[in-house]
Scaffold this active site. Sequence first.
Site, PDB file in Angstrom:
ATOM      1  N   HIS A  68      47.640  33.524  56.882  1.00 45.64           N
ATOM      2  CA  HIS A  68      47.239  34.502  55.865  1.00 45.64           C
ATOM      3  C   HIS A  68      48.197  35.690  55.833  1.00 45.64           C
ATOM      4  CE1 HIS A  68      43.644  32.105  55.842  1.00 45.64           C
ATOM      5  NE2 HIS A  68      43.201  32.771  54.817  1.00 45.64           N
ATOM      6  N   PRO A  69      48.608  36.095  54.640  1.00 45.18           N
ATOM      7  CA  PRO A  69      49.477  37.275  54.543  1.00 45.18           C
ATOM      8  C   PRO A  69      48.674  38.542  54.838  1.00 45.18           C
ATOM      9  CG  PRO A  69      48.792  36.605  52.350  1.00 45.18           C
ATOM     10  CD  PRO A  69      48.246  35.572  53.304  1.00 45.18           C
TER      11      PRO A  69
ATOM     12  N   ARG B 217      46.332  37.866  43.293  1.00 44.40           N
ATOM     13  CA  ARG B 217      45.184  38.232  42.449  1.00 44.40           C
ATOM     14  C   ARG B 217      44.108  38.927  43.290  1.00 44.40           C
ATOM     15  NH1 ARG B 217      44.946  33.632  39.991  1.00 44.40           N
ATOM     16  NH2 ARG B 217      43.521  32.629  41.427  1.00 44.40           N
ATOM     17  N   GLU B 218      43.848  38.370  44.454  1.00 46.51           N
ATOM     18  CA  GLU B 218      42.804  38.932  45.321  1.00 46.51           C
ATOM     19  C   GLU B 218      43.159  40.327  45.797  1.00 46.51           C
ATOM     20  OE1 GLU B 218      41.685  34.426  46.779  1.00 46.51           O
ATOM     21  OE2 GLU B 218      43.089  35.684  47.920  1.00 46.51           O
TER      22      GLU B 218
ATOM     23  N   PHE C 291      44.477  40.405  60.614  1.00 44.98           N
ATOM     24  CA  PHE C 291      43.159  40.781  60.089  1.00 44.98           C
ATOM     25  C   PHE C 291      42.962  40.052  58.759  1.00 44.98           C
ATOM     26  CE2 PHE C 291      39.502  43.313  59.291  1.00 44.98           C
ATOM     27  CZ  PHE C 291      39.521  43.673  57.948  1.00 44.98           C
ATOM     28  N   VAL C 292      41.856  39.314  58.656  1.00 42.35           N
ATOM     29  CA  VAL C 292      41.567  38.576  57.420  1.00 42.35           C
ATOM     30  C   VAL C 292      40.202  38.998  56.888  1.00 42.35           C
ATOM     31  CG1 VAL C 292      41.197  36.311  56.359  1.00 42.35           C
ATOM     32  CG2 VAL C 292      42.962  36.600  58.114  1.00 42.35           C
ATOM     33  N   LEU C 293      40.206  39.292  55.602  1.00 44.15           N
ATOM     34  CA  LEU C 293      38.953  39.719  54.941  1.00 44.15           C
ATOM     35  C   LEU C 293      39.017  39.239  53.495  1.00 44.15           C
ATOM     36  CD1 LEU C 293      37.440  43.249  54.877  1.00 44.15           C
ATOM     37  CD2 LEU C 293      38.760  42.513  52.927  1.00 44.15           C
ATOM     38  N   ALA C 294      37.893  38.883  52.938  1.00 40.89           N
ATOM     39  CA  ALA C 294      37.851  38.424  51.545  1.00 40.89           C
ATOM     40  C   ALA C 294      38.031  39.643  50.651  1.00 40.89           C
ATOM     41  CB  ALA C 294      36.527  37.720  51.256  1.00 40.89           C
TER      42      ALA C 294
HETATM   43  N1  LIG Z   1      44.823  39.044  55.483  1.00 40.51           N
HETATM   44  C1  LIG Z   1      44.000  38.791  54.426  1.00 40.51           C
HETATM   45  O1  LIG Z   1      42.799  38.998  54.491  1.00 40.51           O
HETATM   46  N2  LIG Z   1      44.603  38.289  53.302  1.00 40.51           N
HETATM   47  C2  LIG Z   1      43.868  38.023  52.169  1.00 40.51           C
HETATM   48  N3  LIG Z   1      42.570  38.160  51.942  1.00 40.51           N
HETATM   49  C3  LIG Z   1      42.304  37.768  50.641  1.00 40.51           C
HETATM   50  O2  LIG Z   1      41.227  37.791  50.079  1.00 40.51           O
HETATM   51  N4  LIG Z   1      43.462  37.377  50.051  1.00 40.51           N
HETATM   52  C4  LIG Z   1      44.478  37.524  50.960  1.00 40.51           C
HETATM   53  O3  LIG Z   1      45.693  37.313  50.811  1.00 40.51           O
END
Ligand SMILES: NC(=O)NC1=NC(=O)NC1=O
Length: 174
Positions: free
Chosen positions: A67-68, A86-87, A119-122
């Site tokens: 994930h970026p 887009r997100e 860190f990943v989050l919607a």
């Molecule tokens: N690190 C992230 O959480 N990346 C991202 N979350 C998203 O909803 N789109 C992404 O690219």
Amino acid sequence: MDIEKVNSMDFGEFVDVFGNVIEKCPLIAAAVWSQRPFSDLEDLENHFFAFMDALPRSGQEGILRCHPDLAGRDLQRGTLTAESQREQSQAGLTSLDADDRQRLQRLNAQYRQRFGFPFVLAARLSDRAAVPRELARRLHCQPESELRTALGEVKKIGHLRLADLLGADPAGME
Ligand SMILES: NC(=O)NC1=NC(=O)NC1=O
């Protein structure tokens, strides 16, 4: 798109359409294809998530590492996938001022240093004020629970991407 259309796809078409449901992990769509026919859209989604859940920890962390960063290098360089672009723009991350962007980058670096994955989050369910707040909060979580939280966010992103692809109402895909 209805489930009959999905079940009729050959391998190439299926991966073309669903290959980025989980960011930069076409392997998952490639694996899920062999489990067709799917009874409905929710069944399709559950197969994506079951594949993720069955991975060893290294594989789950690998998904996160694909994930970026939010408001990171890929966004600056314009090299995000169309979905991520887009997100991230919907969350207002494409128009942060320099201070906010640098703060987010510092927090991202601290998080990655602590957990070994980004860190990943919607982002579509968040906004420019909530992202740094949530990042700062999760920075103090325990690694085991944080891995589960992060994978949960990947599933939320996947759910929304599938809803877009299938023309289904995101809420209706619960
Ligand atoms: N690190 C992230 O959480 N990346 C991202 N979350 C998203 O909803 N789109 C992404 O690219």
